[in-house]
Design a protein around this motif. Structure first.
Motif, PDB file in Angstrom:
ATOM      1  N   UNK A  82       2.484  12.756  -5.980  1.00 15.65           N
ATOM      2  CA  UNK A  82       3.572  12.042  -5.303  1.00 15.65           C
ATOM      3  C   UNK A  82       3.421  10.533  -5.476  1.00 15.65           C
ATOM      4  N   UNK A  83       2.200  10.053  -5.363  1.00 19.62           N
ATOM      5  CA  UNK A  83       1.949   8.626  -5.537  1.00 19.62           C
ATOM      6  C   UNK A  83       2.313   8.171  -6.938  1.00 19.62           C
ATOM      7  N   UNK A  84       1.948   8.972  -7.932  1.00 18.67           N
ATOM      8  CA  UNK A  84       2.285   8.630  -9.310  1.00 18.67           C
ATOM      9  C   UNK A  84       3.785   8.655  -9.549  1.00 18.67           C
ATOM     10  N   UNK A 136      -3.301   6.417  -0.203  1.00 19.23           N
ATOM     11  CA  UNK A 136      -4.328   6.399   0.844  1.00 19.23           C
ATOM     12  C   UNK A 136      -4.706   7.816   1.264  1.00 19.23           C
ATOM     13  N   UNK A 137      -3.697   8.679   1.426  1.00 14.79           N
ATOM     14  CA  UNK A 137      -3.963  10.061   1.801  1.00 14.79           C
ATOM     15  C   UNK A 137      -4.740  10.781   0.715  1.00 14.79           C
ATOM     16  N   UNK A 138      -4.465  10.449  -0.551  1.00 14.28           N
ATOM     17  CA  UNK A 138      -5.183  11.069  -1.659  1.00 14.28           C
ATOM     18  C   UNK A 138      -6.677  10.814  -1.532  1.00 14.28           C
ATOM     19  N   UNK A 139      -7.041   9.561  -1.361  1.00 14.16           N
ATOM     20  CA  UNK A 139      -8.459   9.210  -1.293  1.00 14.16           C
ATOM     21  C   UNK A 139      -9.123   9.834  -0.074  1.00 14.16           C
ATOM     22  N   UNK A 140      -8.462   9.776   1.075  1.00 14.88           N
ATOM     23  CA  UNK A 140      -9.031  10.330   2.298  1.00 14.88           C
ATOM     24  C   UNK A 140      -9.232  11.831   2.180  1.00 14.88           C
ATOM     25  N   UNK A 141      -8.198  12.536   1.719  1.00 18.18           N
ATOM     26  CA  UNK A 141      -8.308  13.983   1.630  1.00 18.18           C
ATOM     27  C   UNK A 141      -9.253  14.419   0.516  1.00 18.18           C
ATOM     28  N   UNK A 142      -9.348  13.642  -0.527  1.00 23.92           N
ATOM     29  CA  UNK A 142     -10.298  13.952  -1.590  1.00 23.92           C
ATOM     30  C   UNK A 142     -11.723  13.891  -1.064  1.00 23.92           C
ATOM     31  N   UNK A 143     -12.042  12.827  -0.336  1.00 24.33           N
ATOM     32  CA  UNK A 143     -13.395  12.680   0.205  1.00 24.33           C
ATOM     33  C   UNK A 143     -13.699  13.741   1.257  1.00 24.33           C
ATOM     34  N   UNK A 144     -12.718  14.027   2.118  1.00 22.48           N
ATOM     35  CA  UNK A 144     -12.928  15.069   3.121  1.00 22.48           C
ATOM     36  C   UNK A 144     -13.107  16.436   2.469  1.00 22.48           C
ATOM     37  N   UNK A 182       0.830  -1.195   0.000  1.00 22.46           N
ATOM     38  CA  UNK A 182       0.000   0.000   0.000  1.00 22.46           C
ATOM     39  C   UNK A 182       0.871   1.255   0.000  1.00 22.46           C
ATOM     40  N   UNK A 183       0.451   2.229  -0.749  1.00 17.64           N
ATOM     41  CA  UNK A 183       1.159   3.492  -0.844  1.00 17.64           C
ATOM     42  C   UNK A 183       0.453   4.503   0.056  1.00 17.64           C
ATOM     43  N   UNK A 184       1.182   5.084   1.005  1.00 18.86           N
ATOM     44  CA  UNK A 184       0.548   6.009   1.941  1.00 18.86           C
ATOM     45  C   UNK A 184       0.046   7.263   1.224  1.00 18.86           C
ATOM     46  N   UNK A 185       0.735   7.699   0.171  1.00 13.65           N
ATOM     47  CA  UNK A 185       0.253   8.868  -0.566  1.00 13.65           C
ATOM     48  C   UNK A 185      -1.043   8.549  -1.292  1.00 13.65           C
ATOM     49  N   UNK A 235      -8.514  23.500   0.365  1.00 14.99           N
ATOM     50  CA  UNK A 235      -7.178  23.140   0.846  1.00 14.99           C
ATOM     51  C   UNK A 235      -6.988  21.624   0.812  1.00 14.99           C
ATOM     52  N   UNK A 236      -7.986  20.886   1.275  1.00 20.59           N
ATOM     53  CA  UNK A 236      -7.889  19.426   1.280  1.00 20.59           C
ATOM     54  C   UNK A 236      -7.854  18.856  -0.133  1.00 20.59           C
ATOM     55  N   UNK A 237      -8.604  19.453  -1.055  1.00 30.21           N
ATOM     56  CA  UNK A 237      -8.562  18.986  -2.441  1.00 30.21           C
ATOM     57  C   UNK A 237      -7.192  19.227  -3.067  1.00 30.21           C
ATOM     58  N   UNK A 238      -6.600  20.375  -2.803  1.00 27.26           N
ATOM     59  CA  UNK A 238      -5.262  20.650  -3.339  1.00 27.26           C
ATOM     60  C   UNK A 238      -4.222  19.727  -2.709  1.00 27.26           C
ATOM     61  N   UNK A 239      -4.370  19.461  -1.435  1.00 28.20           N
ATOM     62  CA  UNK A 239      -3.464  18.537  -0.757  1.00 28.20           C
ATOM     63  C   UNK A 239      -3.629  17.126  -1.316  1.00 28.20           C
ATOM     64  N   UNK A 240      -4.860  16.741  -1.619  1.00 29.18           N
ATOM     65  CA  UNK A 240      -5.102  15.428  -2.221  1.00 29.18           C
ATOM     66  C   UNK A 240      -4.454  15.347  -3.592  1.00 29.18           C
ATOM     67  N   UNK A 241      -4.507  16.440  -4.342  1.00 33.21           N
ATOM     68  CA  UNK A 241      -3.871  16.475  -5.654  1.00 33.21           C
ATOM     69  C   UNK A 241      -2.356  16.279  -5.525  1.00 33.21           C
ATOM     70  N   UNK A 242      -1.750  16.934  -4.541  1.00 27.97           N
ATOM     71  CA  UNK A 242      -0.311  16.785  -4.319  1.00 27.97           C
ATOM     72  C   UNK A 242       0.031  15.337  -3.967  1.00 27.97           C
TER      73      UNK A 242
END
Length: 87
Positions: free
Chosen positions: A67-69, A7-15, A2-5, A56-63
């Motif tokens: 990073x994941x890619x 996981x963070x992408x999906x979580x921050x996108x939904x939030x 599992x890639x933590x970035x 802010x959370x959407x932009x962070x999810x994009x970052x």
């Protein structure tokens, strides 16, 4: 693996989407349910705060997605390099 970035992408996108939706709902509630003229200031603060947090959370999810890619691409390069070195 599992890639933590990822996981963070999906979580921050939904939030982020949830906060933006909450901000829009608070605007609509203030427009249609709260008719008094002096009551819109707190609702404007709540709505703008929710929308700003959501953006802010959407932009962070994009970052995190970028990073994941990059990490996946680097991992694929290393596998390809190891494969050609072993042959």
């Amino acid at each position: 693996m599992s890639n933590s970035h990822s996981d963070k992408f999906l979580t921050q996108l939904l939030l982020g989407l949830s906060f933006i939706t909450g901000g829009i709902f608070s605007i609509l509630y203030a427009c249609f349910e709260r008719v008094e003229n002096d009551d819109w200031y707190p609702w404007a603060i709540v709505a703008s705060t929710l929308i700003c947090i959501g953006l802010y959370l959407l932009m962070s999810a994009f970052v995190h997605k970028v990073k994941s890619d990059f990490m996946r691409r680097q991992r694929d390069k290393m596998k390809q390099r190891n494969k050609t070195n072993n042959e």
